[in-house]
Write an enzyme that holds these catalytic residues in place. Structure first.
Site, PDB file in Angstrom:
ATOM      1  N   ASP A  67       0.804  -1.216   0.000  1.00 42.57           N
ATOM      2  CA  ASP A  67       0.000   0.000   0.000  1.00 42.57           C
ATOM      3  C   ASP A  67       0.841   1.272   0.000  1.00 42.57           C
ATOM      4  O   ASP A  67       2.061   1.221   0.194  1.00 42.57           O
ATOM      5  CB  ASP A  67      -0.964  -0.002   1.200  1.00 42.57           C
ATOM      6  CG  ASP A  67      -0.313  -0.473   2.500  1.00 42.57           C
ATOM      7  OD1 ASP A  67       0.925  -0.524   2.563  1.00 42.57           O
ATOM      8  OD2 ASP A  67      -1.039  -0.789   3.456  1.00 42.57           O
ATOM      9  N   ASN A 136      -7.910  -2.854  14.119  1.00 40.25           N
ATOM     10  CA  ASN A 136      -9.277  -3.148  13.681  1.00 40.25           C
ATOM     11  C   ASN A 136      -9.309  -4.336  12.715  1.00 40.25           C
ATOM     12  O   ASN A 136     -10.329  -4.604  12.092  1.00 40.25           O
ATOM     13  CB  ASN A 136      -9.909  -1.899  13.031  1.00 40.25           C
ATOM     14  CG  ASN A 136      -9.152  -1.442  11.788  1.00 40.25           C
ATOM     15  OD1 ASN A 136      -8.210  -2.097  11.337  1.00 40.25           O
ATOM     16  ND2 ASN A 136      -9.559  -0.317  11.228  1.00 40.25           N
ATOM     17  N   HIS A 138      -7.382  -4.670   9.984  1.00 38.66           N
ATOM     18  CA  HIS A 138      -7.044  -4.415   8.580  1.00 38.66           C
ATOM     19  C   HIS A 138      -5.740  -5.092   8.191  1.00 38.66           C
ATOM     20  O   HIS A 138      -4.854  -5.295   9.015  1.00 38.66           O
ATOM     21  CB  HIS A 138      -7.053  -2.912   8.240  1.00 38.66           C
ATOM     22  CG  HIS A 138      -5.932  -2.109   8.803  1.00 38.66           C
ATOM     23  ND1 HIS A 138      -6.100  -0.818   9.260  1.00 38.66           N
ATOM     24  CD2 HIS A 138      -4.612  -2.378   8.965  1.00 38.66           C
ATOM     25  CE1 HIS A 138      -4.935  -0.354   9.667  1.00 38.66           C
ATOM     26  NE2 HIS A 138      -4.016  -1.282   9.502  1.00 38.66           N
ATOM     27  N   GLU A 143      -9.738  -2.030   5.012  1.00 30.22           N
ATOM     28  CA  GLU A 143     -10.407  -1.696   6.262  1.00 30.22           C
ATOM     29  C   GLU A 143     -11.696  -2.511   6.441  1.00 30.22           C
ATOM     30  O   GLU A 143     -12.253  -3.005   5.457  1.00 30.22           O
ATOM     31  CB  GLU A 143     -10.764  -0.202   6.262  1.00 30.22           C
ATOM     32  CG  GLU A 143      -9.563   0.740   6.186  1.00 30.22           C
ATOM     33  CD  GLU A 143      -8.913   0.990   7.540  1.00 30.22           C
ATOM     34  OE1 GLU A 143      -8.863   0.060   8.377  1.00 30.22           O
ATOM     35  OE2 GLU A 143      -8.437   2.111   7.770  1.00 30.22           O
TER      36      GLU A 143
HETATM   37  C1  F6R Z   1       1.304  -1.287   6.142  1.00 31.32           C
HETATM   38  C2  F6R Z   1       0.173  -2.161   6.346  1.00 31.32           C
HETATM   39  C3  F6R Z   1      -0.688  -2.066   7.571  1.00 31.32           C
HETATM   40  C4  F6R Z   1       0.094  -2.400   8.839  1.00 31.32           C
HETATM   41  C5  F6R Z   1      -0.819  -2.333  10.071  1.00 31.32           C
HETATM   42  C6  F6R Z   1      -0.070  -2.607  11.351  1.00 31.32           C
HETATM   43  O1  F6R Z   1       1.915  -1.566   4.900  1.00 31.32           O
HETATM   44  O2  F6R Z   1      -0.069  -2.936   5.506  1.00 31.32           O
HETATM   45  O3  F6R Z   1      -1.765  -2.963   7.422  1.00 31.32           O
HETATM   46  O4  F6R Z   1       0.634  -3.689   8.730  1.00 31.32           O
HETATM   47  O5  F6R Z   1      -1.406  -1.067  10.142  1.00 31.32           O
HETATM   48  O6  F6R Z   1       0.832  -1.563  11.572  1.00 31.32           O
HETATM   49  P1  F6R Z   1       1.915  -1.637  12.725  1.00 31.32           P
HETATM   50  O7  F6R Z   1       2.887  -2.695  12.343  1.00 31.32           O
HETATM   51  O8  F6R Z   1       2.555  -0.277  12.727  1.00 31.32           O
HETATM   52  O9  F6R Z   1       1.192  -1.949  13.996  1.00 31.32           O
END
Ligand code: F6R
Length: 236
Positions: A67, A136, A138, A143
């Site tokens: 992303d 959440n 994702h 989302e």
């Molecule tokens: C980022 C991504 C997000 C993160 C998620 C967890 O490329 O794909 O889905 O993996 O937001 O983020 P952290 O590791 O910062 O808790």
């Protein structure tokens, strides 16, 4: 599903790096699906370590990131392209032309979504996808919502995600409100998936995602249906 529990972030990172390095050693031309966020930083650090010792060669590897924020240029320190360069690519012998992150600046974001899906397809899909998980549920920026989005698409980020990501920005107002993300289909089509969940605050969502019902309200729950999923966590 294989669940690996560790008791430290260092061990979690080492376990994930082990699986990634085995992939690269066994198939030097691997296509790796990569993630940003705080969770994979230790994994990238470990891989860089092994690379520096001469144990890994990334010269034939191709990467596709999950992303990117809409509206951030590659040289913006908050962009995911910048994150990948500084946390990983700049420190290994990967050919940057083989590293792909969605272009958040494409004036035609619909076209960018199609371009990214076509790119993944032209690479023959993803051999190994590394994922983190949001509080959440994702994955990428898929989302919670009423249905699973299959292909690369634009998302309006949930207030909870904007809040969680504000820690990387000067203020919450600077967090972009939209992002482009790989869809569930490309993620699920990966031959192998590793998901890392770091910290006690991920305990609840790990339980809901992997031990609860499969529902688009918890996007990561779809991974229960993947034939080769490894979840690595340091929650009890
Ligand atoms: C980022 C991504 C997000 C993160 C998620 C967890 O490329 O794909 O889905 O993996 O937001 O983020 P952290 O590791 O910062 O808790």
């Amino acid at each position: 599903m294989k669940l690996i529990k560790t008791d430290s972030y260092e061990k979690l990172s080492r376990q994930a790096a082990n699986i990634l390095s085995a992939q690269v050693i066994l198939k030097p031309r691997s296509v790796l699906g990569l993630a940003t966020g705080s969770s994979p930083i230790g994994t990238y650090r470990q891989l860089i370590n092994w690379y520096n010792k001469g144990d890994l060669d990334f010269s034939q590897v191709t990467t596709v990131n999950l992303d990117e924020y809409c509206g951030l240029a590659a040289d913006n320190p908050q962009s995911y392209r910048y994150f990948m360069n500084t946390n990983f690519f700049d420190h290994i012998n990967i050919d940057k032309n083989r590293t792909h992150v969605p272009n958040g600046l494409n004036p035609d974001m619909e076209a960018e979504c199609h371009r990214y899906d076509a790119l993944i397809e032209s690479l023959g899909g993803i051999d190994l996808q590394l994922l983190g998980i949001g509080h959440n549920g994702h994955i990428g920026f898929n989302e919670p919502k009423g249905s699973f989005e299959k292909t690369t698409h634009i998302v309006d980020l949930k207030p909870s995600t904007i809040e969680a990501n504000a820690r990387f920005f000067e203020s919450i107002d600077e967090v972009p409100k939209r992002a482009i993300t790989m869809g569930i289909k490309s993620i699920m089509n990966a031959k192998k998936i590793i998901l890392i969940a770091n910290g006690q605050d991920k305990k609840e969502i790990v339980k809901r995602a992997f031990f609860g019902p499969v529902t688009p309200e918890v996007p990561a729950s779809i991974l229960q249906l993947h034939p080769d999923l490894t979840v690595i966590c340091n929650v009890d």
